[in-house]
Design an enzyme around this catalytic site. Structure first.
Site, PDB file in Angstrom:
ATOM      1  N   HIS A   1       0.833  -1.216   0.000  1.00 46.66           N
ATOM      2  CA  HIS A   1       0.000   0.000   0.000  1.00 46.66           C
ATOM      3  C   HIS A   1       0.868   1.266   0.000  1.00 46.66           C
ATOM      4  O   HIS A   1       2.045   1.235   0.381  1.00 46.66           O
ATOM      5  CB  HIS A   1      -0.900  -0.004   1.238  1.00 46.66           C
ATOM      6  CG  HIS A   1      -0.110  -0.071   2.510  1.00 46.66           C
ATOM      7  ND1 HIS A   1       0.437   1.041   3.102  1.00 46.66           N
ATOM      8  CD2 HIS A   1       0.276  -1.123   3.263  1.00 46.66           C
ATOM      9  CE1 HIS A   1       1.106   0.691   4.172  1.00 46.66           C
ATOM     10  NE2 HIS A   1       1.040  -0.638   4.291  1.00 46.66           N
TER      11      HIS A   1
ATOM     12  N   HIS B   1       1.054  -5.795   2.157  1.00 41.44           N
ATOM     13  CA  HIS B   1       1.727  -5.025   3.209  1.00 41.44           C
ATOM     14  C   HIS B   1       3.203  -5.383   3.273  1.00 41.44           C
ATOM     15  O   HIS B   1       3.607  -6.442   2.782  1.00 41.44           O
ATOM     16  CB  HIS B   1       1.058  -5.347   4.549  1.00 41.44           C
ATOM     17  CG  HIS B   1      -0.397  -5.017   4.536  1.00 41.44           C
ATOM     18  ND1 HIS B   1      -0.893  -3.825   4.993  1.00 41.44           N
ATOM     19  CD2 HIS B   1      -1.458  -5.713   4.063  1.00 41.44           C
ATOM     20  CE1 HIS B   1      -2.201  -3.803   4.817  1.00 41.44           C
ATOM     21  NE2 HIS B   1      -2.572  -4.944   4.255  1.00 41.44           N
TER      22      HIS B   1
ATOM     23  N   GLU C   1      -1.414  -7.443   7.057  1.00 33.68           N
ATOM     24  CA  GLU C   1      -0.075  -7.208   7.603  1.00 33.68           C
ATOM     25  C   GLU C   1       0.209  -8.193   8.736  1.00 33.68           C
ATOM     26  O   GLU C   1      -0.726  -8.740   9.332  1.00 33.68           O
ATOM     27  CB  GLU C   1       0.002  -5.748   8.100  1.00 33.68           C
ATOM     28  CG  GLU C   1       1.335  -5.308   8.691  1.00 33.68           C
ATOM     29  CD  GLU C   1       2.520  -5.551   7.769  1.00 33.68           C
ATOM     30  OE1 GLU C   1       2.829  -6.729   7.470  1.00 33.68           O
ATOM     31  OE2 GLU C   1       3.157  -4.560   7.360  1.00 33.68           O
TER      32      GLU C   1
ATOM     33  N   ARG D   1      -5.931   0.445   3.847  1.00 32.28           N
ATOM     34  CA  ARG D   1      -4.809   1.050   3.121  1.00 32.28           C
ATOM     35  C   ARG D   1      -4.428   0.247   1.885  1.00 32.28           C
ATOM     36  O   ARG D   1      -4.036   0.819   0.859  1.00 32.28           O
ATOM     37  CB  ARG D   1      -3.609   1.276   4.055  1.00 32.28           C
ATOM     38  CG  ARG D   1      -3.064   0.037   4.765  1.00 32.28           C
ATOM     39  CD  ARG D   1      -2.160   0.462   5.917  1.00 32.28           C
ATOM     40  NE  ARG D   1      -1.439  -0.597   6.584  1.00 32.28           N
ATOM     41  CZ  ARG D   1      -1.925  -1.319   7.611  1.00 32.28           C
ATOM     42  NH1 ARG D   1      -3.148  -1.124   8.041  1.00 32.28           N
ATOM     43  NH2 ARG D   1      -1.171  -2.224   8.205  1.00 32.28           N
TER      44      ARG D   1
HETATM   45  O1  LIG Z   1       4.127  -1.149  11.309  1.00 32.73           O
HETATM   46  C1  LIG Z   1       3.913  -2.091  10.513  1.00 32.73           C
HETATM   47  O2  LIG Z   1       2.877  -2.771  10.527  1.00 32.73           O
HETATM   48  C2  LIG Z   1       4.960  -2.442   9.478  1.00 32.73           C
HETATM   49  C3  LIG Z   1       4.626  -1.907   8.124  1.00 32.73           C
HETATM   50  O3  LIG Z   1       4.324  -0.555   8.121  1.00 32.73           O
HETATM   51  O4  LIG Z   1       6.153  -1.864   9.890  1.00 32.73           O
HETATM   52  P1  LIG Z   1       7.612  -2.504   9.877  1.00 32.73           P
HETATM   53  O5  LIG Z   1       8.259  -2.047   8.615  1.00 32.73           O
HETATM   54  O6  LIG Z   1       8.239  -1.862  11.102  1.00 32.73           O
HETATM   55  O7  LIG Z   1       7.504  -3.978  10.019  1.00 32.73           O
END
Ligand SMILES: O=C(O)[C@@H](CO)OP(=O)(O)O
Length: 248
Positions: free
Chosen positions: A9, A182, A87, A60
């Protein structure tokens, strides 16, 4: 030879605020919407045409997909939203600022929480409103499948069966597939496709709204993969994602 396009996203409100997001349903920023428009233009200019789309159940990713398809004039294709592409669930870290968390616990600990393959942050209580079992959007899913936290290994264990059982049959049937997801659900898929080791996956970061094209053979083994768009800008955006977990 088959082709599948993946993208994360566009920038979300919590990407902007540098907060652990996971399954929290934050929307895109204005910049995130503009990133999605740019991704759609790139795909259109490169001549991509899709037959079917898959996305997570999070706004998103869905809005990025809609924006891309709108830009391409392909809003008519079937779209399958599914929680398996959500995610990674970030457990009790969801909502915390990443740099502040690094200042408190150290950059190294935050890197472990963000990127280690088999280390999950502390879980949520099932009474916590952030647990997906308390969210009506997940009412159709057996509660024992809904995570209270996840490490990347857990995410792999839900993304890859969905890829193999639901998405791959469409690819093998000759459909042009696009997947909007994600940072970490795509890291799970890329790890599987490229056979990245548990140690090396720590170093893989995925930038927002950059179309990633995989060319696959009939056994779904990558022949090659590449981002569309400007390589330098993509490298800078990828490094910025890696640095989000540092105190300074
Ligand atoms: O906060 C989150 O869910 C992920 C993606 O934005 O972050 P990170 O890159 O820290 O795993």
């Amino acid at each position: 030879m088959y082709k599948v396009v993946l993208f994360r996203h566009g920038e979300s409100q919590w990407n902007l605020e540098n907060r652990f997001t996971g399954w929290t349903d934050v929307d895109l920023t204005e910049n995130g919407r503009a990133e999605a428009v740019r991704a759609g233009k790139l795909l259109k200019e490169a001549g991509f045409k899709f037959d079917i789309a898959f996305t997570s159940l999070l706004t998103r990713a869905i809005r990025t997909l809609w924006t891309v398809l709108d830009e391409m004039g392909q809003m008519y294709i079937p779209v399958h939203p599914d929680w398996h592409l959500n995610e990674r669930h970030y457990g009790a870290l969801q909502g915390l600022n990443k740099a502040e968390t690094a200042a408190q616990y150290g950059d190294e600990q935050v890197l472990i929480w963000r990127r280690a393959y088999a280390v999950a942050p502390n879980p949520l209580d099932k009474e916590d409103p952030r647990w997906p079992g308390n969210d009506e959007r997940y009412a159709h899913i057996p509660k024992d499948l809904l995570p209270t936290t996840e490490c990347l290994k857990d995410t792999v264990e839900r993304v890859i069966p969905y890829w193999e059982e639901t998405i791959v049959p469409f690819i093998k049937a000759g459909q042009n597939v696009v997947i909007a997801a994600h940072g970490n659900s795509l890291r799970a898929l890329v790890k599987h496709l490229d056979h990245i080791s548990n140690d090396d996956i720590v170093n893989l970061n995925i930038p927002t709204a950059q179309p990633l094209v995989y060319e696959l053979d009939e056994r779904m083994k990558p022949i090659r993969s590449y981002y569309l768009g400007d390589a330098e800008a993509i490298a800078a955006a990828t490094a910025a994602v890696a640095n989000q977990g540092k105190a300074k």
